[in-house]
Scaffold this active site. Structure first.
Site, PDB file in Angstrom:
ATOM      1  N   ARG A 128       8.290  25.982  27.997  1.00 15.65           N
ATOM      2  CA  ARG A 128       9.608  26.146  27.523  1.00 15.65           C
ATOM      3  C   ARG A 128       9.954  25.650  26.137  1.00 15.65           C
ATOM      4  O   ARG A 128      10.370  24.419  25.685  1.00 15.65           O
ATOM      5  CB  ARG A 128      10.501  25.068  28.417  1.00 15.65           C
ATOM      6  CG  ARG A 128      10.279  25.607  29.915  1.00 15.65           C
ATOM      7  CD  ARG A 128      11.413  24.728  30.996  1.00 15.65           C
ATOM      8  NE  ARG A 128      11.674  25.332  32.152  1.00 15.65           N
ATOM      9  CZ  ARG A 128      12.364  25.020  33.217  1.00 15.65           C
ATOM     10  NH1 ARG A 128      12.971  23.611  32.909  1.00 15.65           N
ATOM     11  NH2 ARG A 128      12.687  25.718  34.271  1.00 15.65           N
ATOM     12  N   GLN A 133      12.368  31.795  25.627  1.00 13.86           N
ATOM     13  CA  GLN A 133      13.303  31.589  26.523  1.00 13.86           C
ATOM     14  C   GLN A 133      13.638  32.978  27.315  1.00 13.86           C
ATOM     15  O   GLN A 133      13.969  32.888  28.352  1.00 13.86           O
ATOM     16  CB  GLN A 133      14.591  31.215  25.578  1.00 13.86           C
ATOM     17  CG  GLN A 133      14.667  29.846  25.387  1.00 13.86           C
ATOM     18  CD  GLN A 133      15.963  29.309  24.511  1.00 13.86           C
ATOM     19  OE1 GLN A 133      16.903  30.385  24.038  1.00 13.86           O
ATOM     20  NE2 GLN A 133      16.373  28.313  24.297  1.00 13.86           N
ATOM     21  N   ASP A 136      11.548  33.216  30.404  1.00 12.18           N
ATOM     22  CA  ASP A 136      11.447  32.013  31.323  1.00 12.18           C
ATOM     23  C   ASP A 136      12.089  32.409  32.651  1.00 12.18           C
ATOM     24  O   ASP A 136      13.246  32.350  33.037  1.00 12.18           O
ATOM     25  CB  ASP A 136      12.566  30.877  30.878  1.00 12.18           C
ATOM     26  CG  ASP A 136      12.547  29.747  31.571  1.00 12.18           C
ATOM     27  OD1 ASP A 136      11.740  29.701  32.505  1.00 12.18           O
ATOM     28  OD2 ASP A 136      13.040  28.538  30.948  1.00 12.18           O
ATOM     29  N   SER A 139      13.704  29.626  34.936  1.00 17.18           N
ATOM     30  CA  SER A 139      15.302  29.485  34.651  1.00 17.18           C
ATOM     31  C   SER A 139      15.974  30.722  35.300  1.00 17.18           C
ATOM     32  O   SER A 139      17.246  30.333  35.971  1.00 17.18           O
ATOM     33  CB  SER A 139      15.538  29.302  33.126  1.00 17.18           C
ATOM     34  OG  SER A 139      15.181  28.230  32.822  1.00 17.18           O
ATOM     35  N   TYR A 232      11.586  18.429  31.930  1.00 16.49           N
ATOM     36  CA  TYR A 232      11.534  17.876  33.355  1.00 16.49           C
ATOM     37  C   TYR A 232      11.816  16.392  33.363  1.00 16.49           C
ATOM     38  O   TYR A 232      11.524  15.572  32.429  1.00 16.49           O
ATOM     39  CB  TYR A 232      10.086  18.200  33.878  1.00 16.49           C
ATOM     40  CG  TYR A 232       9.879  19.540  34.347  1.00 16.49           C
ATOM     41  CD1 TYR A 232      10.680  20.104  35.087  1.00 16.49           C
ATOM     42  CD2 TYR A 232       9.013  20.221  33.335  1.00 16.49           C
ATOM     43  CE1 TYR A 232      10.369  21.945  35.227  1.00 16.49           C
ATOM     44  CE2 TYR A 232       9.060  21.687  33.260  1.00 16.49           C
ATOM     45  CZ  TYR A 232       9.399  22.367  34.359  1.00 16.49           C
ATOM     46  OH  TYR A 232       8.987  23.588  34.576  1.00 16.49           O
TER      47      TYR A 232
END
Length: 382
Positions: A128, A133, A136, A139, A232
């Site tokens: 991440r 991005q 990802d 996500s 996280y």
């Protein structure tokens, strides 16, 4: 480009498998992304019917420049769900595989891929970082899950979500609590707010409070913080967990809907909603547990099932993105192509650079086949 036995260059082939898992309706590439790959000189081979679950026909793929055929003969094979043993057996040595592979929870599968000589990239292992991005997939699919979770809650709740003023009187809006303010949680909060509920978010990471408020929701502050690495939450201590449980149990009883999204990669889901909390909720209320695949955030969750306890409905879906396959596939396909464009250069050649953080961290099998970075030049002091 890759080489034939005679040494001639040929276009890299990318195979798109038909998902075999029960209820899996997503597909790893959509026609628009096929066009993006063929423009780079790649040849895309799609298994017949691979896109059917996402309402994409074989004709849609051929019109985009793909060929319908055997995907497992390709240089690069892409999928959504982890491959079965039978599917791993169909992969040739040296094949590149990309998809969700569950490297933290199913080491036997990773060992089987290693034994088969496959170079495997796990979409859930992509770091991440800002450069990654667009790749990802966790996500992108969490966005779908968060949205769908609220629709499930509205379906099962015995009451309206929005406030309604009618000739028969005024109906108060439902109160929805979302536990975990990651991508899924924020999408759930935003969706609950759009449906007219009073939305409240909770997370052990205090820095996400502003994100919760930015989607129009309230912040539930229990005074417990657990900031971890990589975006996280860290695992709570026993003392913190006990205090969190006590305060959460007290708070939960005031909500009509509780949606849980708390997951710790590679570990059992933390228990946030106790049986006592469920017992204290108003009859007709709903708990949507998105952590069912790792045991669930609710003590009374039965993964994959819809159950009732103390007149409260508890729903634990295991693959919500597959219930919205059209957009879930579109988003996932973009993630896949972004990764493929990292490992296939503009000339159509493989660039498996072990010095690239994204490649190194997402490669979960066949790491020894990656190209090692050149040693730094210069001489050592004598």
């Amino acid at each position: 480009m890759t080489e034939t036995e005679s040494g001639e260059a040929r276009a890299i082939t990318i195979g798109v498998v038909a998902e075999s898992g029960e209820g899996e309706r997503r597909v790893a590439l959509v026609p628009k992304m096929v066009q993006r790959l063929t423009r780079r000189g790649a040849r895309v081979v799609v298994a017949s019917g691979a896109g059917a679950g996402a309402h994409l026909s074989d004709d849609d793929y051929t019109e985009a420049g793909a060929t319908i055929g055997e995907p497992y003969d390709a240089d690069v094979v892409v999928g959504v769900a982890p491959p079965s043993d039978a599917e791993i057996a169909r992969l040739r040595e040296g094949t590149i595989l990309a998809g969700f592979l569950a490297p933290l929870s199913d080491q036997n599968r990773i060992s089987a891929l290693e034994k088969a000589g496959v170079i495997a990239f796990a979409m859930e292992s992509i770091p991440r970082i800002s450069r990654a991005q667009a790749m990802d997939a966790l996500s992108s699919q969490a966005n779908v899950a968060g949205y769908r979770a609220v629709l499930l809650a509205a379906q099962h709740l015995a009451r309206f979500f929005p406030m309604l003023t009618t000739a028969a009187g005024t109906v108060k809006p439902a109160k929805a609590l979302v536990l975990g303010a990651g991508v899924a949680g924020l999408q759930a909060l935003a969706t609950a707010k759009r449906l007219g509920a009073q939305a409240t978010g909770y997370d052990v990471r205090p820095e996400v409070a502003d994100q919760v408020r930015s989607v129009g929701a309230q912040w539930l502050d229990l005074g417990i913080e657990a900031v971890g690495e990589g975006g996280y939450a860290r695992e709570l201590t026993e003392e913190e967990r006990a205090e969190q449980q006590r305060k959460l149990t007290e708070a939960i009883t005031g909500f009509d809907v509780v949606i849980t999204t708390a997951l710790v990669p590679g570990r059992a889901a933390p228990k946030l909603v106790s049986a006592e909390a469920v017992r204290g909720m108003r009859p007709g209320s709903v708990v949507i547990d998105l952590a069912g695949e790792t045991g669930g955030n609710c003590e009374l969750t039965e993964p994959g099932q819809v159950t009732t306890a103390h007149d409260v409905t508890i729903v634990s879906p295991l693959n919500l993105p597959a219930e919205m396959p059209d957009h879930a596939s579109e988003l996932y396909a973009r993630n896949i192509v972004e990764l493929l464009e990292l490992i296939i250069d503009t000339d159509g050649r493989l660039t498996l650079d072990a010095g690239d953080e994204i490649i190194a961290k997402s490669c979960v099998a066949g790491n020894d086949k990656l190209s090692q970075p050149e040693p730094a030049s210069g001489t050592e002091d004598s």
